[in-house]
Motif scaffolding. Structure first.
Motif, PDB file in Angstrom:
ATOM      1  N   UNK A 134      29.035   3.193  55.541  1.00 19.92           N
ATOM      2  CA  UNK A 134      29.497   1.875  55.363  1.00 19.92           C
ATOM      3  C   UNK A 134      30.510   1.624  54.186  1.00 19.92           C
ATOM      4  N   UNK A 188      30.401  -9.084  55.455  1.00 16.50           N
ATOM      5  CA  UNK A 188      30.275  -7.937  56.621  1.00 16.50           C
ATOM      6  C   UNK A 188      29.698  -6.761  56.066  1.00 16.50           C
ATOM      7  N   UNK A 189      29.976  -6.252  54.685  1.00 14.57           N
ATOM      8  CA  UNK A 189      29.247  -5.122  54.206  1.00 14.57           C
ATOM      9  C   UNK A 189      27.672  -5.469  54.150  1.00 14.57           C
ATOM     10  N   UNK A 208      33.889   4.068  54.914  1.00 14.82           N
ATOM     11  CA  UNK A 208      34.863   3.653  55.923  1.00 14.82           C
ATOM     12  C   UNK A 208      36.032   2.911  55.214  1.00 14.82           C
ATOM     13  N   UNK A 229      16.084   0.671  57.199  1.00 15.06           N
ATOM     14  CA  UNK A 229      14.721   0.754  57.836  1.00 15.06           C
ATOM     15  C   UNK A 229      13.934  -0.473  57.839  1.00 15.06           C
ATOM     16  N   UNK A 233      14.360   5.708  50.321  1.00 18.96           N
ATOM     17  CA  UNK A 233      15.182   6.465  49.640  1.00 18.96           C
ATOM     18  C   UNK A 233      16.806   6.221  49.609  1.00 18.96           C
ATOM     19  N   UNK A 234      16.954   5.059  50.073  1.00 22.96           N
ATOM     20  CA  UNK A 234      18.509   4.573  50.166  1.00 22.96           C
ATOM     21  C   UNK A 234      18.880   3.581  48.923  1.00 22.96           C
ATOM     22  N   UNK A 235      19.788   3.654  48.318  1.00 21.08           N
ATOM     23  CA  UNK A 235      20.118   2.840  47.233  1.00 21.08           C
ATOM     24  C   UNK A 235      21.723   2.584  47.223  1.00 21.08           C
ATOM     25  N   UNK A 236      22.082   1.467  47.298  1.00 17.53           N
ATOM     26  CA  UNK A 236      23.545   0.573  47.374  1.00 17.53           C
ATOM     27  C   UNK A 236      23.938   0.106  46.064  1.00 17.53           C
ATOM     28  N   UNK A 237      24.835   0.428  45.374  1.00 16.61           N
ATOM     29  CA  UNK A 237      25.427  -0.354  44.291  1.00 16.61           C
ATOM     30  C   UNK A 237      26.596  -1.100  44.812  1.00 16.61           C
ATOM     31  N   UNK A 238      26.734  -2.455  45.046  1.00 13.35           N
ATOM     32  CA  UNK A 238      27.639  -2.928  45.586  1.00 13.35           C
ATOM     33  C   UNK A 238      28.523  -4.133  44.749  1.00 13.35           C
ATOM     34  N   UNK A 239      29.820  -3.914  44.561  1.00 14.68           N
ATOM     35  CA  UNK A 239      30.615  -5.188  43.922  1.00 14.68           C
ATOM     36  C   UNK A 239      30.217  -6.639  44.390  1.00 14.68           C
ATOM     37  N   UNK A 252      21.500  -1.511  59.032  1.00 13.38           N
ATOM     38  CA  UNK A 252      21.090   0.097  59.111  1.00 13.38           C
ATOM     39  C   UNK A 252      19.898   0.273  58.281  1.00 13.38           C
ATOM     40  N   UNK A 304      25.953  -5.271  57.584  1.00 17.91           N
ATOM     41  CA  UNK A 304      26.068  -3.855  58.122  1.00 17.91           C
ATOM     42  C   UNK A 304      24.888  -2.889  57.297  1.00 17.91           C
ATOM     43  N   UNK A 315      34.405  -1.025  46.933  1.00 19.67           N
ATOM     44  CA  UNK A 315      33.133  -2.170  47.136  1.00 19.67           C
ATOM     45  C   UNK A 315      31.959  -1.781  46.435  1.00 19.67           C
ATOM     46  N   UNK A 316      31.763  -0.522  46.403  1.00 20.68           N
ATOM     47  CA  UNK A 316      30.666   0.117  45.408  1.00 20.68           C
ATOM     48  C   UNK A 316      30.141   1.479  46.184  1.00 20.68           C
ATOM     49  N   UNK A 317      28.897   1.950  45.827  1.00 21.99           N
ATOM     50  CA  UNK A 317      28.608   3.050  46.365  1.00 21.99           C
ATOM     51  C   UNK A 317      27.259   3.174  46.810  1.00 21.99           C
ATOM     52  N   UNK A 318      26.820   4.386  47.298  1.00 18.09           N
ATOM     53  CA  UNK A 318      25.754   4.431  48.038  1.00 18.09           C
ATOM     54  C   UNK A 318      24.866   6.072  47.754  1.00 18.09           C
ATOM     55  N   UNK A 319      23.570   6.033  47.520  1.00 17.18           N
ATOM     56  CA  UNK A 319      23.012   6.958  47.170  1.00 17.18           C
ATOM     57  C   UNK A 319      21.905   7.329  48.086  1.00 17.18           C
ATOM     58  N   UNK A 320      21.659   8.340  48.840  1.00 14.89           N
ATOM     59  CA  UNK A 320      20.593   8.517  49.852  1.00 14.89           C
ATOM     60  C   UNK A 320      19.951   9.717  49.609  1.00 14.89           C
ATOM     61  N   UNK A 328      34.098 -19.651  93.853  1.00 12.85           N
ATOM     62  CA  UNK A 328      34.204 -18.245  93.246  1.00 12.85           C
ATOM     63  C   UNK A 328      35.003 -17.370  94.091  1.00 12.85           C
TER      64      UNK A 328
END
Lengths: 368, 368
Positions: A271, B72-73, A274, B82, B102-108, B80, B76, A298-303, B267
């Motif tokens: 995500x 959008x981000x 892309x 769980x 176990x997922x970690x996002x850092x988003x602007x 995605x 998404x 836009x940022x970063x991800x760590x899985x 039709x």
């Protein structure tokens, strides 16, 4: 020509052949569907000169003969008619009447003599393969063919038959998919089949049909027969790449990992990936875990995913699309990922069998 | 800001507000979703300055505050992740951390102060209307609004409230749809609501919810409240056409016909009509049957339907699209078609009630 047949079976037959009808051709006759009434059945044919599909259905034949009707109009009309008997009659060779209950169409039709004959293929020397297996083999290889028409041979899948085994191979310069299966065969043979053909073949295979699909290869054509449907396709010309020498024989790191978890993590990482052009995701494999990272403006991800590692730690980067394409088609709960160096190909294969191998080239990244 | 909430409820909330988020704007802040943690709930807001949608969900609020994340981000990522608790924490005002297992996002992220406030509407003077009825009224009118931006007032639906009755009216110069409903009201009022707003309102209505939707109209805005969701929309400015004088008071021919049969026949006829620019189908009404014909260079079609006719025989032609659009939204098994002359409007209405009237202009054709 004058026939009567049920709406449902005619619509089903049109749906089967319609995918081979050309929509972009400059030859009007190729936008048509050929129908021929003979003895006690109706033959429905479409072709774009690359692929031809022929389907037979039972019908009441009141008068033999043939005609060609515009495919789009014909399929729309039959689809919209009620679930009842349809009466189709040729009038004056250039008009066909279609009647069903209180609806009656008079449609301009074409001369059937102008419709191209499908290539004649002597139907001996068949290979037989269970439908479900063949569908699976197509699914696991066809996506790895090249979209680039400048090397036409790579837009197809190699079928390699040798001593009761069938190998199917696709590669596009960045990844390679190899699927092995069993086949009934005495002789060796090979052919490169256009990806589009195999996608169409997969579509006409019947999920629960126990009868195998029959495949016949000639110098220039492949013939596929399943039930009442025949599909004939041109082969691609030229020598396929010697794929065996591309496959690495050994590895320094082997990761055992849950397929679904890996897919989900890479999908989330992508995500952010892309946003960049190369869809880059990085795998950091270290002891009992794999860390997947990706970043963009836009940022970063760590899985993190728990793994079993045999061999060396490694950091390696890939185009996430190439990973996800393959992970989608693995039926196996667990797979091995084998690596040698971070600039040599990675290999994916099922933990429990040897029938599938997927190779993907890494992306070089700076070491920080 | 720091909150924890379940993935499912957050995703549901994002899906509700996301439709009001602008995708084409030049203002980056409008591509975002505003989230605000206060006391014990989370407010999620999107707006494109025409429509604003606000949704509240329960969440564990560890720290109050607000931020704006790219829609959008954000959607998404949440989609995605769980089905587990999601931890969202604002760091340094320009970065938001999203954690789940176990997922970690850092988003602007963006400054929430830059996000436009939704218009203040004093929430008194509500009209209440059952959700299912309102959805139905929208469905039966909104399709007849104009797509032509040169007359903006016709791109909306008139809501006309008078003595506990609500009329909704749409017209585009070729056809008119009028739906009547009951509403709880003491005073008269009217407003023209953009078609897009009503489509979005229909989307957020809950199929089985017995609680009515609440509607509040001000001079420039309409507010719709259903459950935990508020939708605020700008109104269209200007005078709506005096539609009552367009509706004919009498007829010379009244046809009683099965709605589904008429739809199916028109039709099929339109399969040939679509080749011409005007989608022309001709109705020949004669005694106990209606014959529908259409033709083009590809051929012709002839359909017969049994009818009950009261009054004169008539031949009249229409654009089939205008007929089908309305026949699709009739819930009634049988309808009346009322005609006066072949150059005056045709009227469709249910046989069993007076709540819906659809008017369509005929197409003049030469008399042969």
């Amino acid at each position: 020509m004058h026939i009567i047949c049920p709406q449902k079976s005619l619509l089903n037959s049109i749906n089967i052949v319609q995918k081979s009808v050309s929509t972009k051709t400059t030859l009007p006759i190729l936008r048509g569907i050929y129908i021929e009434a003979a003895s006690n059945q109706l033959k429905i044919v479409g072709t774009d000169l690359e692929i031809g599909i022929e389907n037979l259905i039972e019908a009441e034949i009141l008068d033999e003969g043939a005609t060609v009707i515009d495919a789009r109009l014909f399929s729309d009309i039959i689809r919209k008619l009620p679930d009842a008997d349809i009466d189709i009659k040729l009038i004056d060779n250039n008009q066909v009447n279609i009647k069903c209950l209180n609806a009656e169409f008079s449609i301009v039709c074409h001369n059937p003599d102008d419709f191209p004959d499908l290539p004649e293929i002597s139907e001996d020397n068949f290979y037989k393969i269970p439908q479900e297996l063949f569908r699976n083999m197509i699914k696991q290889t066809v996506f790895a063919t090249s979209q680039d028409e400048s090397r036409p041979i790579l837009t197809g899948v190699l079928l390699e038959i040798d001593q009761n085994s069938l190998n199917m191979v696709a590669l596009d310069g960045y990844r390679l998919a190899l699927r092995k299966g069993k086949i009934q065969s005495d002789i060796s043979n090979k052919a490169v089949i256009p990806a589009r053909t195999l996608s169409e073949v997969a579509r006409i295979l019947e999920v629960d049909n126990e009868k195998p699909i029959e495949i016949c290869l000639t110098e220039n054509h492949a013939l596929f027969i399943t039930g009442k449907t025949k599909l004939i396709s041109r082969l691609l010309e030229g020598e396929f790449i010697n794929y065996k020498q591309i496959l690495p024989k050994e590895y320094k790191s082997r990761v055992k990992i849950n397929t679904r978890n890996l897919y989900n993590s890479i999908e989330r990482a992508s995500l952010l990936a892309r946003e960049g052009k190369n869809n880059l995701v990085k795998l950091i494999i270290n002891d009992d875990k794999m860390i997947i990272t990706s970043n963009s403006e836009l940022g970063k991800v760590h899985e993190e995913i728990v793994i079993l590692l045999e061999g060396d730690d490694i950091e390696i980067a890939f185009n996430s699309k190439y990973f996800m394409d393959a992970l989608k088609v693995f039926d196996d709960e667990e797979i091995y990922l084998d690596f040698t160096t971070n600039i040599s190909p990675g290999i994916m294969k099922p933990v429990d069998n040897e029938n599938y191998t997927y190779l993907v080239l890494p992306v070089r990244v700076s070491s920080n």
